[in-house]
Motif scaffolding. Structure first.
Motif, PDB file in Angstrom:
ATOM      1  N   GLY A 112       0.833  -1.203   0.000  1.00  0.00           N
ATOM      2  CA  GLY A 112       0.000   0.000   0.000  1.00  0.00           C
ATOM      3  C   GLY A 112       0.862   1.245   0.000  1.00  0.00           C
ATOM      4  N   ALA A 113       2.043   1.125  -0.620  1.00  0.00           N
ATOM      5  CA  ALA A 113       2.991   2.252  -0.626  1.00  0.00           C
ATOM      6  C   ALA A 113       2.720   3.135  -1.836  1.00  0.00           C
ATOM      7  CB  ALA A 113       4.421   1.748  -0.643  1.00  0.00           C
ATOM      8  N   THR A 114       2.163   4.330  -1.602  1.00  0.00           N
ATOM      9  CA  THR A 114       1.879   5.304  -2.661  1.00  0.00           C
ATOM     10  C   THR A 114       3.101   6.197  -2.845  1.00  0.00           C
ATOM     11  OG1 THR A 114       1.013   6.868  -1.053  1.00  0.00           O
ATOM     12  CG2 THR A 114      -0.571   5.311  -2.014  1.00  0.00           C
ATOM     13  N   ASN A 115       3.043   7.091  -3.818  1.00  0.00           N
ATOM     14  CA  ASN A 115       4.153   8.031  -3.968  1.00  0.00           C
ATOM     15  C   ASN A 115       4.371   8.862  -2.702  1.00  0.00           C
ATOM     16  OD1 ASN A 115       4.130   6.936  -6.480  1.00  0.00           O
ATOM     17  ND2 ASN A 115       3.961   8.844  -7.605  1.00  0.00           N
ATOM     18  N   PRO A 116       3.296   9.403  -2.094  1.00  0.00           N
ATOM     19  CA  PRO A 116       3.516  10.172  -0.851  1.00  0.00           C
ATOM     20  C   PRO A 116       4.188   9.358   0.271  1.00  0.00           C
ATOM     21  CG  PRO A 116       1.363  10.699  -1.753  1.00  0.00           C
ATOM     22  CD  PRO A 116       1.907   9.565  -2.589  1.00  0.00           C
ATOM     23  N   THR A 117       4.023   8.034   0.257  1.00  0.00           N
ATOM     24  CA  THR A 117       4.725   7.216   1.254  1.00  0.00           C
ATOM     25  C   THR A 117       6.225   7.477   1.183  1.00  0.00           C
ATOM     26  OG1 THR A 117       3.085   5.440   1.057  1.00  0.00           O
ATOM     27  CG2 THR A 117       5.228   4.847   2.000  1.00  0.00           C
ATOM     28  N   TYR A 118       6.749   7.433  -0.018  1.00  0.00           N
ATOM     29  CA  TYR A 118       8.197   7.614  -0.193  1.00  0.00           C
ATOM     30  C   TYR A 118       8.605   9.057   0.136  1.00  0.00           C
ATOM     31  CZ  TYR A 118       8.262   3.040  -2.508  1.00  0.00           C
ATOM     32  OH  TYR A 118       8.159   1.699  -2.780  1.00  0.00           O
ATOM     33  N   PHE A 119       7.774  10.022  -0.283  1.00  0.00           N
ATOM     34  CA  PHE A 119       8.095  11.427   0.048  1.00  0.00           C
ATOM     35  C   PHE A 119       8.143  11.605   1.563  1.00  0.00           C
ATOM     36  CE2 PHE A 119       5.170  12.565  -3.818  1.00  0.00           C
ATOM     37  CZ  PHE A 119       6.063  11.967  -4.686  1.00  0.00           C
TER      38      PHE A 119
END
Lengths: 151, 396
Positions: free
Chosen positions: B140-147
């Motif tokens: 459930g890792a979205t782009n905002p997760t990484y940011f």
């Protein structure tokens, strides 16, 4: 009918199914000794190594949080929510010292960002990513060591 | 030794927004604006270099041909590049190398996108061998997760605060007010940022860039050609499209784990720090020479990472730079005078080209309402998934 426990689609062979002490499974290059997770299979990522021979090895079960966040909104498909309605969960990037890897994973339910810090010690557990009629689809998660309790 | 330069003879953009029309329309509008800016005809172009969009079907995968056909076939060669967020820079690099090889004098580079609403997500269907599918499905890792992982690390390591992150948004929203191509032209206060809903702790809705429709284009030419058409054109002194060096020890989109540093230690420079460095090396120019920078503020906190990674300060010092106003308009080294992604939202294949448009306007003194005084050297920096990143160094 009893449901069977299976690794989630795409994560087959990525972890042991040991209920008590599960471990992530990585590749270790038999020539240069470097690790890869998820298992790379047929090539060594070290640019100075041309080996194609790997041993499947269990990775360290414990590591330290490199960074962490949470998902306050439901992720889009192909994520499959484990229940009706979104329950925010944490995600941690965890540093495994011996392997020199940082591995992402969800953090077990009940842990919030307030319980985590860079450096918090966590260990790997198996949990249900989601269930359907026949199967529990399993995934690894990180659980703070100090918190203990069931995973 | 510095590499040979090419000229930026023309730049043009279609305003960013959520227009809901075909990406081809935005690309053609931007291309025509860049050609008009250069003062040349479409039929003078000797090479079309397209930056691809992945969400608009086959025409998006063959963007060079799509734009060439829309402008009217002339028989000129085309190429189409995909390098995630760095696609536009890869397309510019294809044009630059072709010009420097003497294969053409004039190249048109175009990128445009039409984007869906909400989180960027993988294409439909089960693809368990695709790392991008896997991170959504398994984590459930979205782009905002990484940011957010990057943001949280700044807080725990360097003492960054919610207020620092909000301040980046406040600064960029102010810069974008005067930019006619920006999608969001509204001043935002620190309180408004901090009151917006938490998306991925510590990042809030107003701190994470949206997805936008938009198009950008540049006309690149040989210096000899440019001298016949313009007095003192802006020049490209370096383009970096480097990949990471093994082992990449920082978790990047869309990976589930980093490389292993067990055998070879981490490289001298992180991937992100190596991106601008390669452009500086080509140009024989360093960060001390910069007048202005456009960096990829996918989140507020990532802008702070860039301050360090393009060499404006040492690791851990970005918050001080921000607090001292060094990176605001009127400061020592203004960053994102265009308003950045905070005011644009991301139109993936157009974005790296849009950064070059802004620096070109800055170096020409045409950035009305957001002009950096006496700008002579500017750099762009961006990073995308799958080991892509870019920097373009421009000078007057």
């Amino acid at each position: 009918m009893t449901r069977t426990r299976v690794p989630a689609l795409g994560a087959e062979g990525w972890f042991t199914l040991d209920a008590e002490t599960p471990a992530l499974l990585g590749d270790r290059c038999t020539a240069c000794g470097s690790y890869a997770f998820p298992p790379a299979g047929s090539f060594c990522r070290n640019p100075r190594c041309a080996s194609t021979a790997f041993a499947t090895v269990p990775l360290s079960r414990r590591g330290k949080v490199w960074s962490y966040t949470d998902a306050q909104y439901a992720p889009p498909s192909p994520y499959v929510a484990p229940q009706e309605g979104h329950v925010p969960f944490c995600i941690a990037a965890v540093e495994l010292a011996e392997e020199g890897l940082v591995v992402l994973g969800q953090v077990v339910a009940g842990v919030t960002v307030d319980d985590l810090q860079v450096g918090t010690e966590v260990e790997v557990v198996l949990d249900t990513l989601f269930s359907d009629e026949d199967h529990d689809h399993l995934i690894w998660k990180w659980r703070p060591v100090a918190a203990g309790g069931a995973g | 030794m510095a590499v040979d330069e090419v000229a930026v003879l023309g730049v043009g953009m279609h305003p960013w927004g959520k227009w809901g029309r075909s990406f081809v329309e935005y690309g053609v509008a931007a291309a025509n604006a860049a050609l008009a800016d250069a003062g040349i005809e479409w039929t003078d172009v000797g090479f079309v270099s397209g930056a691809d969009t992945m969400r608009n079907g086959y025409p998006g995968y063959v963007s060079g041909a799509t734009f060439a056909q829309a402008l009217g076939w002339t028989g000129c060669p085309v190429a189409s590049s995909y390098a995630a967020c760095a696609s536009g820079a890869t397309a510019m690099e294809a044009a630059r190398t072709r010009i420097l090889a003497g294969l053409c004098d004039v190249a048109l580079v175009v990128g445009a996108d039409t984007t869906p609403k909400g989180f960027l997500a993988p294409n439909a269907g089960d693809r368990p061998t695709d790392p991008d599918w896997l991170r959504f499905r398994l984590l459930g890792a979205t782009n905002p997760t990484y940011f957010a992982l990057a943001a949280r690390r700044r807080m725990d390591l360097y003492g960054a605060t919610d207020a620092d992150f909000a301040h980046v948004k406040v600064k960029n929203s102010r810069n974008g007010l005067a930019n006619p191509n920006a999608r969001y032209r509204k001043e935002v206060t620190e309180d408004e940022v901090l009151a917006s809903p938490m998306v991925a702790d510590p990042l809030r809705l107003l701190e994470i860039c949206a997805t936008s429709d938009g198009g950008a284009a540049v006309v690149l030419t040989s210096l000899a050609y440019a001298r016949r058409h313009a007095v003192d054109p802006v020049r490209i002194a370096g383009i970096s499209t480097v990949t990471p060096t093994y082992p990449n020890t920082i978790i990047d989109l869309p990976d589930i784990a980093t490389d292993s540093a067990a055998v070879l230690g981490a490289p001298e420079r992180s991937f992100k720090a190596s991106i601008a460095h390669a452009a500086y090396e080509q140009a024989g120019i360093g960060p001390d020479d910069l007048s202005v920078a456009e960096v990829y503020d996918l989140s507020t906190a990532l802008e702070l990472d860039w301050y360090e990674d393009i060499g404006l300060c040492k690791p851990g010092e970005a918050e001080r730079l921000l607090r001292d106003g060094d990176t605001s308009l009127g400061g020592r080294i203004p960053v994102n005078p265009s308003g950045g992604l905070a005011c644009f939202g991301e139109a993936v294949p157009a974005q790296a080209i849009a950064q070059v448009c802004e620096i070109t306007w800055q170096l020409r003194g045409q950035a009305t309402g957001r002009q950096v005084d006496d700008a002579t050297v500017g750099v762009t920096a961006n990073q995308g998934l799958f080991g892509h990143g870019s920097a373009v160094l421009l000078k007057r």
